[in-house]
Design an enzyme around this catalytic site. Structure first.
Site, short mmCIF file in Angstrom:
data_model
loop_
_atom_site.label_atom_id
_atom_site.label_comp_id
_atom_site.label_asym_id
_atom_site.label_seq_id
_atom_site.Cartn_x
_atom_site.Cartn_y
_atom_site.Cartn_z
N ASP A 114 -7.19 0.13 -3.57
CA ASP A 114 -5.85 0.67 -3.27
C ASP A 114 -5.81 2.19 -3.33
O ASP A 114 -4.91 2.78 -3.96
CB ASP A 114 -4.81 0.12 -4.25
CG ASP A 114 -4.90 -1.38 -4.47
OD1 ASP A 114 -5.33 -2.08 -3.54
OD2 ASP A 114 -4.54 -1.83 -5.57
N GLU A 124 1.55 -6.20 2.72
CA GLU A 124 1.63 -5.29 1.57
C GLU A 124 1.02 -3.94 1.94
O GLU A 124 0.62 -3.70 3.08
CB GLU A 124 0.88 -5.89 0.38
CG GLU A 124 -0.60 -6.13 0.65
CD GLU A 124 -1.28 -6.97 -0.42
OE1 GLU A 124 -0.58 -7.60 -1.22
OE2 GLU A 124 -2.53 -7.00 -0.42
#
Length: 313
Positions: A25, A194
């Site tokens: 991420d 997401e």
């Protein structure tokens, strides 16, 4: 603590992954003519209790800044520190993060914000509680990104296939309602899952996200375009996909634009071939290009990474 580390083929290219360790991420950004990457420490949720950061002057030599924030500084956060997003304002650095992986409004957790005087921290809890602690419009309060558009700062976030946008107030302690009185507007594009990210180019707003399951082989990045950060967004397609010769699970990315050289980079995580542990994710960087019409061209994952390049003002 800072620790200088080296990438593969550091003299000319970054190599992929760009630094050692399981990290995912990644949020890429430029501060003070340095490149910075703020990733999730990829481990079982109970072990995700801190963030490291990495800085580089040329994309090839990276310095690790250890534990820039941990749960000792955020009393309400216990586990699952995820997907840091950072922005500078007024000489302060604000780090937004997800914590606790809440599954309902009855649990404590969500999106928090920490503050520091420098990009490497140490960061401290800014408001002493989550900034977003509820499921608005069905969006799990995770995967936050802060987008600056003129003088406005927007929080864009959401898991569970829903994405919200909200206007941050001046000191990042809360939100300013939109003209219609709503605070959280849903802007979910087609096939969104997401990991939202936004940037502006040639007057158009590019909204990017991850789709597919993060533990599966088909995790990928897609994008859409609009004339406003509020949408509506027209899906354009997928630009980062698995490559059976390189890696699987490529997604949850960010973008760095070295404006002085007009160089665009995509920073993302992927799962090396042969790895089956869902937390076996590494941070990588490759070039991102556009065609004459402004469409993002498909990204080619590499082991070489990107060529050495300093930030040009």
């Amino acid at each position: 603590m800072c620790l200088a580390i080296s990438g593969v083929a550091q003299k000319d290219y970054s190599g992929n992954p760009v630094f050692e360790g399981w990290y995912a991420d990644p949020e890429g950004v430029i501060f003070n003519r340095q490149y910075w990457i703020y990733p999730t420490y990829s481990a079982p949720y109970e072990q995700q209790v801190y963030f490291d950061a990495f800085s580089s002057e040329d994309l090839t030599r990276w310095t690790r800044h250890s534990r820039i924030l941990d749960t000792a500084a955020v009393r309400w956060a216990k586990k699952a520190l995820w997907a840091p997003a950072i922005v500078e304002k007024g000489g302060k650095y604000y780090l937004f993060f997800g914590a606790n992986d809440i599954q309902s409004d009855q649990e404590t957790g969500g999106i928090g914000v920490a503050v520091a005087d420098s990009p490497q921290g140490p960061f401290r809890d800014h408001i002493g509680k989550p900034l977003v602690d509820r499921f608005y419009n069905g969006a799990q309060p995770i995967d936050q990104f802060v987008y600056k558009d003129g003088n406005e700062y927007y929080l864009i976030y959401g898991g569970w296939r829903h994405c919200n946008i909200a206007r941050l107030n001046d000191d990042f302690t809360g939100f300013i309602p939109f003209a219609d009185g709503t605070v959280f507007k849903e802007i979910t594009p087609e096939k969104y899952v997401e990991g939202p990210f936004m940037f502006k180019k040639d007057g158009k707003y590019y909204f990017m996200w991850s789709e597919g399951g993060w533990t599966g082989p088909n995790y990928s990045v897609a994008y859409a375009v609009a004339d406003s950060p509020l949408g509506p967004f027209e899906r354009k397609g997928t630009i980062l996909q698995p490559d059976p010769a390189i890696a699987y699970g490529a997604g949850h990315h960010s973008v760095i634009h070295n404006a002085g050289k007009d160089e665009w980079y995509i920073i993302y995580h992927r799962r090396p071939l042969g790895e089956t542990d869902r937390n076996a994710r590494v941070t990588c960087i490759d070039r991102m290009y556009f065609d004459k019409a402004g469409n993002i061209l498909p990204v080619k994952m590499t082991f070489r990474g990107v060529k050495r390049s300093k930030v040009k003002p």
